[in-house]
Design an enzyme around this catalytic site. Sequence first.
Site, short mmCIF file in Angstrom:
data_model
loop_
_atom_site.label_atom_id
_atom_site.label_comp_id
_atom_site.label_asym_id
_atom_site.label_seq_id
_atom_site.Cartn_x
_atom_site.Cartn_y
_atom_site.Cartn_z
N THR A 150 55.60 -51.70 -30.51
CA THR A 150 55.02 -51.43 -31.89
C THR A 150 55.81 -50.22 -32.83
O THR A 150 56.16 -50.56 -33.89
CB THR A 150 53.51 -50.99 -31.97
OG1 THR A 150 52.57 -52.03 -31.43
CG2 THR A 150 52.98 -50.84 -33.46
N SER B 212 56.19 -55.46 -25.88
CA SER B 212 56.21 -55.20 -24.32
C SER B 212 55.19 -56.16 -23.65
O SER B 212 55.32 -56.37 -22.40
CB SER B 212 55.51 -53.80 -24.22
OG SER B 212 54.16 -53.55 -24.50
#
Length: 331
Positions: free
Chosen positions: A12, A54
């Site tokens: 992010t 991720s």
Amino acid sequence: MTHIVVLATGGTIASRTGPGGASVAADGAGALLAAAGQDPSAKVEPVDVLRENSFNLTLDDLASIAEAVRAQLARPEVDGIVLTHGTDTIEETAFLLDLVHDDDRPVVLTGAQIAPDRDGSDGPRNLRQAIAVAAAPEARGLGVLVSFAGELFAARGLRKAHTLLPQPFAAQSGGPIGQVLDDGPLITARPVRSAPLPLPGPGFGSLRVETLTLSPGATPELLDHLVEQRTPGIVLAGTGSGNLNRGYLRSLRTAVDAGTVVALSSRVPFGPGAAIYGSGGAVDAIAAGAVPATALPFTQTRILLALLLSRFPADDAADRLRRRANREKGI
């Protein structure tokens, strides 16, 4: 001047809004540092490793990250490492790095809950704080740390405990080990660490280690299927302190007899495991051959088991998992 290397992997903290409004990892290490602002007291070097959210990372990717960290620590002029990473699976990557970390110099992971092109982005502040931790003498010898929203966590036992809050992390055994203040980190506890393990073996990336979560009425059909597929490692996230159910025991014995290493963990986020119950509980599961590993979150138990299986034969890996779990019980 302190020399810190920032390794970027995506997440992010590096994401930008794309077509349809979805965020996708896009920024590299240079852009992250530009947004965070340069610390005049340190030389900060950006290095790109991956550019991925991720939730898409594989064991191969985790091995590549571990190798990238080891390569930077082979440079004597480097004083510390910061790794930017997505929060979804930071607990797995941080734990793998801690398992193999054999250096006093800090390795500090951080990320963001809000992307850089959205209001209130927390990435620049988190990155500045992580750099300050990596540059601090007080952080040496603590292993791999996660710095996030002004708090410091040891890698082992870390859980992502909230999906959206600015501080999403919690520790399975206690709280953070320190805070990050304006003048650097304040360490209030020192993590107990085991001896480092070798880097993942060449088969780590393709190694199949699966996780099954127990729930009311859960049947062993998926466990049977994994054994038929010759899956080398399985983690059972039991209920409570590591309980299965009566229906699982036969399949568990079959799995162990087939040479599968079965680790027993818990789906409960906090508290130690305990072999208390029979009738399909943890007492029976351990008697049937499951290796108790409830001192770790099941996500991290999977990483440890995969690492051991990539380096050692199954029997040896099971024994090492058992001994390491015993040492870490209650930590």
